[in-house]
Design a protein around this motif. Structure first.
Motif, short mmCIF file in Angstrom:
data_model
loop_
_atom_site.label_atom_id
_atom_site.label_comp_id
_atom_site.label_asym_id
_atom_site.label_seq_id
_atom_site.Cartn_x
_atom_site.Cartn_y
_atom_site.Cartn_z
N ARG A 43 0.84 -1.20 0.00
CA ARG A 43 0.00 0.00 0.00
C ARG A 43 0.87 1.25 0.00
NH1 ARG A 43 -4.97 -0.26 4.10
NH2 ARG A 43 -5.54 1.48 2.77
N GLU A 44 0.30 2.34 -0.46
CA GLU A 44 1.02 3.60 -0.48
C GLU A 44 1.19 4.13 0.94
OE1 GLU A 44 -0.26 5.38 -4.85
OE2 GLU A 44 -0.50 6.56 -3.03
N ARG A 45 2.27 4.85 1.12
CA ARG A 45 2.49 5.49 2.41
C ARG A 45 1.40 6.54 2.67
NH1 ARG A 45 8.17 7.80 2.38
NH2 ARG A 45 7.17 9.34 1.03
N GLU A 46 0.91 6.56 3.88
CA GLU A 46 -0.19 7.45 4.25
C GLU A 46 0.28 8.45 5.31
OE1 GLU A 46 -4.68 7.09 6.24
OE2 GLU A 46 -3.20 5.53 6.57
N GLY A 47 0.09 9.71 5.03
CA GLY A 47 0.37 10.72 6.03
C GLY A 47 -0.79 10.80 7.00
N VAL A 48 -0.52 10.71 8.29
CA VAL A 48 -1.61 10.72 9.27
C VAL A 48 -1.64 12.00 10.11
CG1 VAL A 48 -1.80 8.22 9.39
CG2 VAL A 48 -0.22 9.40 10.93
N ALA A 49 -0.51 12.64 10.32
CA ALA A 49 -0.51 13.85 11.14
C ALA A 49 0.75 14.66 10.85
CB ALA A 49 -0.56 13.49 12.63
N TYR A 60 -4.41 16.72 10.65
CA TYR A 60 -4.62 15.28 10.67
C TYR A 60 -5.32 14.81 9.40
CZ TYR A 60 -3.67 15.90 15.61
OH TYR A 60 -3.09 16.23 16.81
N ALA A 61 -5.02 13.58 9.03
CA ALA A 61 -5.78 12.96 7.95
C ALA A 61 -7.20 12.72 8.44
CB ALA A 61 -5.12 11.65 7.53
N ASP A 62 -8.16 12.85 7.56
CA ASP A 62 -9.55 12.66 7.95
C ASP A 62 -9.79 11.26 8.52
OD1 ASP A 62 -10.92 14.62 5.19
OD2 ASP A 62 -10.22 15.21 7.17
N GLY A 66 -9.59 12.45 15.59
CA GLY A 66 -10.27 12.06 16.81
C GLY A 66 -9.58 10.93 17.55
N ARG A 67 -8.74 10.16 16.87
CA ARG A 67 -8.06 9.05 17.54
C ARG A 67 -6.57 9.28 17.69
NH1 ARG A 67 -7.35 4.16 15.97
NH2 ARG A 67 -7.47 4.59 13.73
N TRP A 105 4.11 26.34 1.28
CA TRP A 105 3.24 25.31 1.85
C TRP A 105 2.11 25.97 2.62
CZ3 TRP A 105 7.74 22.11 4.41
CH2 TRP A 105 8.53 21.57 3.39
N SER A 106 0.88 25.53 2.37
CA SER A 106 -0.25 26.10 3.09
C SER A 106 -0.26 25.66 4.55
CB SER A 106 -1.56 25.69 2.41
OG SER A 106 -1.67 24.27 2.36
N SER A 107 0.28 24.49 4.79
CA SER A 107 0.41 23.97 6.15
C SER A 107 1.43 22.85 6.12
CB SER A 107 -0.92 23.46 6.70
OG SER A 107 -1.28 22.25 6.05
N CYS A 108 1.78 22.34 7.29
CA CYS A 108 2.74 21.24 7.34
C CYS A 108 2.18 19.96 6.74
CB CYS A 108 3.20 20.99 8.77
SG CYS A 108 4.36 22.26 9.37
N SER A 109 0.87 19.89 6.60
CA SER A 109 0.28 18.68 6.01
C SER A 109 0.60 18.56 4.53
CB SER A 109 -1.24 18.68 6.21
OG SER A 109 -1.82 19.76 5.51
#
Length: 125
Positions: A43-49, A60-62, A66-67, A105-109
């Motif tokens: 799977r592709e790498r996923e950015g979470v935070a 945070y990723a949608d 919350g978790r 960059w609009s944000s660090c995300s």
């Protein structure tokens, strides 16, 4: 240059919490974005935070809102990822990343991270 070392992974039971750490060294200063990513085989790498070291603003990723909570301790040059209510689908290799913030960059995300740690494995059963 920035060196990153993750820790805190392991085999954990579903439903519990886990806190990952990322110790940063080298040219660490306030104008840096830190990010946490995860990846499973195939799977592709996923950015979470992601978090801006200067003011602590986090994104945070949608899929994990919350978790997961990203935080940093500037005195220790350490970034954390708290994961609550662990699910089997959280099983992955978790990576810490860093990069000097760019004005475009609009944000660090949306950061294009150039420094990466070796990762820490999280297995949830």
């Amino acid at each position: 240059h920035v060196q990153l070392v993750e820790s805190g992974g392991g085999s954990v039971q579903a439903g519990g919490p886990l806190k990952l750490s990322c110790a940063a060294s080298g040219n660490v200063h306030n104008d840096i974005c830190f990010g946490w990513f995860r990846q499973t085989p195939g799977r592709e790498r996923e950015g979470v935070a992601a978090i801006y070291n200067g003011d602590g603003v986090a994104d945070y990723a949608d899929s994990v809102k919350g978790r997961l909570t990203i935080s940093r301790d500037n005195a220790k040059n350490t970034v954390y990822l708290q994961i609550n209510s662990l699910k089997p689908e959280d099983t992955a290799m978790y990576y810490c990343a860093a990069e000097r913030r760019r004005g475009s960059w609009s944000s660090c995300s949306t950061a294009d991270f150039g420094y990466w740690g070796q990762g820490t494995q999280v297995t949830v059963s």
